[in-house]
Write a protein that holds these residues in place. Structure first.
Motif, mmCIF file in Angstrom:
data_model
loop_
_atom_site.group_PDB
_atom_site.id
_atom_site.type_symbol
_atom_site.label_atom_id
_atom_site.label_comp_id
_atom_site.label_asym_id
_atom_site.label_seq_id
_atom_site.Cartn_x
_atom_site.Cartn_y
_atom_site.Cartn_z
ATOM 1 N N ARG A 134 -46.913 54.369 28.590
ATOM 2 C CA ARG A 134 -47.918 54.604 29.712
ATOM 3 C C ARG A 134 -48.391 55.936 29.793
ATOM 4 N N ALA A 135 -47.578 56.969 29.636
ATOM 5 C CA ALA A 135 -48.151 58.311 29.757
ATOM 6 C C ALA A 135 -48.612 58.842 28.436
ATOM 7 N N VAL A 136 -48.278 58.477 27.462
ATOM 8 C CA VAL A 136 -48.713 59.324 25.998
ATOM 9 C C VAL A 136 -49.929 58.272 25.360
ATOM 10 N N ASP A 137 -49.279 57.108 25.104
ATOM 11 C CA ASP A 137 -50.102 56.046 24.410
ATOM 12 C C ASP A 137 -51.359 55.357 25.349
ATOM 13 N N ARG A 138 -50.960 55.587 26.782
ATOM 14 C CA ARG A 138 -51.721 55.010 27.544
ATOM 15 C C ARG A 138 -52.180 53.566 27.296
ATOM 16 N N LEU A 193 -40.354 67.070 27.409
ATOM 17 C CA LEU A 193 -40.855 67.548 26.390
ATOM 18 C C LEU A 193 -40.300 67.470 25.099
ATOM 19 N N GLU A 194 -38.772 67.390 25.074
ATOM 20 C CA GLU A 194 -38.156 67.206 23.832
ATOM 21 C C GLU A 194 -38.765 65.943 23.178
ATOM 22 N N ALA A 195 -38.635 64.895 23.906
ATOM 23 C CA ALA A 195 -39.115 63.518 23.339
ATOM 24 C C ALA A 195 -40.454 63.599 22.867
ATOM 25 N N GLY A 196 -41.404 64.281 23.585
ATOM 26 C CA GLY A 196 -42.824 64.537 23.219
ATOM 27 C C GLY A 196 -42.593 65.218 21.781
ATOM 28 N N ARG A 197 -41.961 66.231 21.639
ATOM 29 C CA ARG A 197 -41.932 67.166 20.311
ATOM 30 C C ARG A 197 -41.343 66.310 19.323
ATOM 31 N N THR A 198 -40.554 65.381 19.519
ATOM 32 C CA THR A 198 -39.838 64.540 18.165
ATOM 33 C C THR A 198 -40.383 63.234 17.990
ATOM 34 N N GLY A 258 -48.444 61.472 18.875
ATOM 35 C CA GLY A 258 -48.244 62.981 19.164
ATOM 36 C C GLY A 258 -48.368 63.377 20.770
ATOM 37 N N TRP A 259 -47.557 64.716 21.118
ATOM 38 C CA TRP A 259 -47.513 64.871 22.459
ATOM 39 C C TRP A 259 -49.231 65.209 22.745
ATOM 40 N N PRO A 260 -49.750 65.047 23.760
ATOM 41 C CA PRO A 260 -51.149 64.863 24.089
ATOM 42 C C PRO A 260 -51.735 66.294 23.799
ATOM 43 N N TRP A 261 -51.041 67.390 24.284
ATOM 44 C CA TRP A 261 -51.599 68.889 24.301
ATOM 45 C C TRP A 261 -50.836 69.651 23.249
ATOM 46 N N PRO A 262 -51.544 70.854 22.906
ATOM 47 C CA PRO A 262 -50.996 71.910 22.339
ATOM 48 C C PRO A 262 -49.685 72.481 22.831
ATOM 49 N N ALA A 289 -51.489 63.451 31.336
ATOM 50 C CA ALA A 289 -50.715 62.390 30.460
ATOM 51 C C ALA A 289 -49.299 61.823 31.218
ATOM 52 N N GLY A 290 -49.325 62.592 32.270
ATOM 53 C CA GLY A 290 -48.041 62.312 33.159
ATOM 54 C C GLY A 290 -48.270 61.761 34.583
ATOM 55 N N GLU A 291 -49.616 61.393 34.701
ATOM 56 C CA GLU A 291 -49.853 60.701 36.084
ATOM 57 C C GLU A 291 -49.951 59.210 35.861
#
Length: 296
Positions: free
Chosen positions: A43-47, A242-247, A279-283, A294-296
């Motif tokens: 929902r938040a990353v792949d949308r 954030l850790e899940a987003g990184r990995t 990948g996590w949406p932002w740098p 990405a989190g709403e």
């Protein structure tokens, strides 16, 4: 009393106005991550798109009609006026978001609107809106915890008493939780209370969940220490996000709610394969550098 912090529309690269905000925890996305990190990712990353259900659209319509109700002078906030607001709110809703009409076949439209009118009428069994004014309805609230964890959410209604006490109200058109299953409702109420504490500097005197169809109200009176502890819970959750987003390791967590998931076909627990991780949406790993959502 100052208004809650909000984020205005920003310009995209093409110059088209749209809301842009960094990744954040909202009550819904936090609940997703607690339930199933893979659902959060979808929902938040792949949308990934999800079809709106009739119940969801009806809830949106009821919220819109009640917002319009509080835009009227107090003496006009009576049941007949409120139910008359449903159809104009529906017309406006499908003009603004045409895809919601897909959830309501033409043959079912009259029954759908009648059901919404009944829910709006049931609201008057719970309180009398002619006796007070709302300070604000459908308020977008954004804030940060002291350690930088971004929070975001929409509050259905904020009431402020003449003596300054704040009441936060959230309308529910679904069923009230059974005894012993109030945990999710309490989580949402604490989330709203914490955001108001950070945006206004005061602890709300009361948070009220109004289950319109069931005629039930759940109230919660938070205290400052409890909210600070809850903030620690959200901070730990955000670090896990954030850790899940990184990995890219958003693990599935199967359970009873899986039967309602739109994405079972892509879940490894059901023999599916998720799409390649984008990948996590932002740098960066702190979620701080971008201004898109990405989190709403």
């Amino acid at each position: 009393m100052s208004s809650p912090a909000t984020t205005p529309p920003a310009q995209s690269d093409e110059g088209v106005a749209r809301t842009r905000s960094r990744p954040a925890l909202s009550p819904s996305r936090a609940a997703d991550f607690r339930q199933c990190p893979l659902l959060y990712r979808f929902r938040a990353v792949d949308r990934l798109p999800e079809a709106k259900t009739t119940s969801q659209v009806r809830g949106t319509l009821v919220h819109a009609a009640l917002e319009d109700l509080f835009g009227l002078p107090a003496p006009e906030r009576v049941p007949a006026t409120a139910t008359a607001l449903v159809e104009p709110a529906w017309i406006r809703l499908i003009e603004e978001t045409p895809d919601v009409a897909d959830a309501v076949p033409d043959a079912d439209r009259d029954a759908f609107l009648d059901a919404a009118r009944r829910i709006v009428a049931d609201y008057f069994l719970l309180e009398d809106p002619t006796t007070f004014d709302a300070e604000a309805c459908e308020v977008r609230v954004e804030t940060e915890l002291s350690d930088g964890v971004p929070l975001r959410g929409f509050v259905d209604r904020i009431d402020v008493a003449p003596t300054g006490e704040i009441r936060v109200v959230d309308y529910k058109t679904g069923r009230a939780p059974r005894e012993g299953f109030e945990r999710a409702a309490l989580f949402q109420m604490k989330f709203y209370a914490l955001m108001l504490l950070h945006t206004r500097g005061v602890v709300p005197a009361q948070l009220r969940l109004m289950y319109l169809s069931d005629g039930e109200i759940i109230t919660y009176a938070p205290d400052r220490d409890e909210l600070h502890r809850f903030g620690g819970t959200l901070s730990a959750m955000w670090q896990a996000v954030l850790e899940a987003g990184r990995t890219g390791e958003f693990e599935p967590s199967p359970g009873p709610m899986c039967r309602f998931c739109d994405h079972k076909a892509m879940c490894p627990e059901f023999g599916g394969t998720p799409p390649p991780y984008p990948g996590w949406p932002w740098p960066g790993d702190d979620g701080q550098e971008s201004e898109d959502s990405a989190g709403e």
